[in-house]
Motif scaffolding. Structure first.
Motif, short mmCIF file in Angstrom:
data_model
loop_
_atom_site.label_atom_id
_atom_site.label_comp_id
_atom_site.label_asym_id
_atom_site.label_seq_id
_atom_site.Cartn_x
_atom_site.Cartn_y
_atom_site.Cartn_z
N GLU A 1 -0.16 14.14 11.83
CA GLU A 1 -0.46 12.93 12.58
C GLU A 1 -1.49 12.12 11.82
OE1 GLU A 1 -1.55 13.24 16.68
OE2 GLU A 1 0.19 14.49 17.18
N MET A 2 -1.25 10.83 11.72
CA MET A 2 -2.27 9.91 11.23
C MET A 2 -2.87 9.26 12.44
SD MET A 2 -1.44 7.75 7.78
CE MET A 2 -0.61 6.44 8.62
N ARG A 3 -4.18 9.17 12.43
CA ARG A 3 -4.88 8.57 13.55
C ARG A 3 -5.97 7.62 13.06
NH1 ARG A 3 -6.26 14.31 16.47
NH2 ARG A 3 -4.13 14.96 16.98
N GLY B 1 12.37 10.76 3.71
CA GLY B 1 11.72 11.57 4.75
C GLY B 1 11.38 10.76 5.99
N THR B 2 11.91 9.55 6.07
CA THR B 2 11.56 8.66 7.19
C THR B 2 11.99 9.21 8.54
OG1 THR B 2 11.70 6.83 5.64
CG2 THR B 2 11.67 6.25 7.96
N ILE B 3 13.00 10.07 8.57
CA ILE B 3 13.40 10.65 9.86
C ILE B 3 12.23 11.41 10.49
CG2 ILE B 3 14.35 12.84 8.94
CD1 ILE B 3 16.60 12.43 11.19
N GLU C 1 -1.43 13.10 -5.14
CA GLU C 1 -1.32 13.96 -3.94
C GLU C 1 0.03 13.79 -3.23
OE1 GLU C 1 -3.82 11.77 -4.49
OE2 GLU C 1 -5.76 12.57 -3.81
N TYR C 2 0.65 12.64 -3.42
CA TYR C 2 1.87 12.33 -2.66
C TYR C 2 3.10 12.71 -3.48
CZ TYR C 2 4.58 10.02 0.97
OH TYR C 2 5.46 9.77 2.00
N TYR C 3 3.51 13.97 -3.31
CA TYR C 3 4.58 14.57 -4.11
C TYR C 3 5.98 14.11 -3.68
CZ TYR C 3 4.56 16.88 0.26
OH TYR C 3 4.60 17.07 1.61
N LEU D 1 0.83 -1.21 0.00
CA LEU D 1 0.00 0.00 0.00
C LEU D 1 0.86 1.25 0.00
CD1 LEU D 1 -2.76 -1.26 2.45
CD2 LEU D 1 -3.16 -0.49 0.09
N PHE D 2 1.97 1.21 0.74
CA PHE D 2 2.86 2.38 0.75
C PHE D 2 3.43 2.63 -0.65
CE2 PHE D 2 7.14 4.21 1.13
CZ PHE D 2 6.73 5.49 1.43
N GLU D 3 3.85 1.56 -1.34
CA GLU D 3 4.34 1.73 -2.72
C GLU D 3 3.27 2.41 -3.58
OE1 GLU D 3 7.41 1.27 -4.05
OE2 GLU D 3 8.00 0.83 -1.98
N THR E 1 -1.23 6.72 14.95
CA THR E 1 -0.48 5.63 14.31
C THR E 1 0.79 6.12 13.62
OG1 THR E 1 -1.93 5.87 12.41
CG2 THR E 1 -2.46 4.11 13.97
N GLU E 2 0.92 7.43 13.44
CA GLU E 2 2.14 7.94 12.79
C GLU E 2 2.26 9.44 13.04
OE1 GLU E 2 3.88 7.05 8.49
OE2 GLU E 2 2.41 8.65 8.36
N ILE E 3 3.48 9.90 13.23
CA ILE E 3 3.73 11.33 13.04
C ILE E 3 4.65 11.44 11.84
CG2 ILE E 3 3.60 11.76 15.56
CD1 ILE E 3 6.63 12.87 14.96
C1 AVJ Z 1 7.78 8.12 3.49
C2 AVJ Z 1 7.74 6.58 5.25
C3 AVJ Z 1 8.25 8.83 5.62
O1 AVJ Z 1 5.73 9.92 6.56
O2 AVJ Z 1 5.23 10.37 4.49
C4 AVJ Z 1 2.99 7.87 3.70
C5 AVJ Z 1 4.98 7.20 5.21
N1 AVJ Z 1 2.58 7.62 5.78
N2 AVJ Z 1 1.69 8.13 3.91
C6 AVJ Z 1 5.61 9.61 5.38
C7 AVJ Z 1 3.55 7.56 4.89
C8 AVJ Z 1 1.45 7.97 5.16
C9 AVJ Z 1 5.96 8.21 4.98
N3 AVJ Z 1 7.40 7.92 4.87
#
Ligand code: AVJ
Length: 321
Positions: free
Chosen positions: A251-253, A162-164, A56-58, A47-49, A281-283
């Motif tokens: 933030e993803m929630r 951008g994983t940091i 939208e995901y530039y 799904l990430f790929e 679930t993510e910042i």
């Molecule tokens: C590319 C792994 C850093 O934070 O943008 C994409 C993962 N999460 N859409 C990011 C992600 C939601 C992502 N990374």
């Protein structure tokens, strides 16, 4: 060509133990949270790929553009014998670097990733296409793996995508210090960071019209149901994206649509959700140049050069140890 090698630092048992600890602590905490690294099971990685190809995901396109335009300069400036890539995944964008660096002094490529399957296929493909390189894959976590790797000659560590930004500020500081501790003076760090921009565009990048990111987010609950025998009613959780303007992170929630109780069998743990209660679930932190420079500096690095795409969406920074 020498046979590519795979070194396993963290085993499936380590990962299983970490997952249990994270779920136990994170779902008991208020507000509830889970580490974003659990988003990447096999389905999550697919799904990430897919996300990286959405209009939208530039981010991925911007970073590729920067690397395509500047890889030769990066190779010329650094001239190292070893390229280490943290969280390499499919190592796709790494080819841009390898193509430029193979013409210089590069002898060795060391990709590190938690996913053994992704790493195995990447290592095999790269070894075939770059027969003059010694390729040695390391299965491990990017936050701890580098310190455990055998030291080599002069190195550049690449941490792209951008994983940091998926680390909290404290975790970033700890991570950068640990990378620095594994390097020698004069070694290099190549760091990809997403940049602060119009909040509407940021939110859309994490809440795409097709709902791929929503599925990616909810998939973490399917993973918990499978791996820990939990009974999350996945469809009752809504994908939410929040821009924290003060802290400059996304933030993803996951938001419970109704009051519900979940049982996590493997942990013998009951988790109650009030209607509307969320799990973070993510910042994904977004940067400005001054913050990149400051965090690198605190970590013991000197920012040497940085490159951005034309729109100023994303940055790749080169810092020396
Ligand atoms: C590319 C792994 C850093 O934070 O943008 C994409 C993962 N999460 N859409 C990011 C992600 C939601 C992502 N990374």
């Amino acid at each position: 060509m020498s046979e590519p090698e795979l070194i396993v630092l963290s085993t499936e048992t380590d990962t299983a133990r970490e997952l249990r600890a994270d779920v136990r602590d994170g779902l008991r905490d208020t507000p509830k949270r889970l580490s974003s690294k659990w988003l990447y099971d096999t389905r999550g990685s697919e799904l990430f790929e897919h996300i990286t190809e959405l209009s939208e995901y530039y981010q991925k396109r911007a970073e590729q553009r920067i690397l395509r335009d500047n890889a030769a300069e990066i190779a010329g400036l650094t001239g190292v014998g070893t390229l280490v890539e943290l969280g390499s995944g499919s190592s796709e964008k790494t080819r841009l670097l390898l193509d430029a660096m193979r013409n210089e002094t590069l002898e060795r490529f060391v990709p590190l990733d938690v996913s053994e399957s992704a790493l195995r296929s990447a290592v095999e493909a790269i070894a075939l296409d770059y027969p003059e390189l010694t390729v040695r894959g390391v299965v491990g976590d990017f936050t701890t793996g580098l310190a455990k790797m055998p030291p080599t000659d002069d190195r550049m560590v690449a941490f792209l995508g951008g994983t940091i930004g998926n680390l909290l500020p404290d975790q970033r500081a700890e991570f950068l210090a640990s990378v620095r501790a594994a390097l020698r003076p004069g070694d290099w760090l190549l760091l990809g960071t997403d940049l602060v921009k119009d909040p509407d565009r940021l939110v859309r990048a994490y809440d795409d019209a097709e709902g791929v990111t929503a599925e990616f987010n909810r998939n973490v609950l399917r993973m918990l149901n499978r791996e820990l025998g939990a009974d999350f009613p996945v469809e009752d959780f809504e994908h939410r994206v929040h821009w924290d303007a003060d802290r400059e992170w996304i933030e993803m929630r996951l938001r419970a649509g109704r009051a519900l109780r979940v049982f996590v069998r493997e942990l013998d743990m009951t988790v109650d959700f009030a209607a509307g209660e969320e799990i973070r679930t993510e910042i994904s932190a977004k940067f400005r140049l001054d913050r990149i420079r400051r965090e690198l500096d605190v970590g013991g690095f000197d920012l040497y050069r940085w490159w951005s795409d034309e729109a100023g969406d994303f940055a790749v920074s080169l810092a020396s140890a």
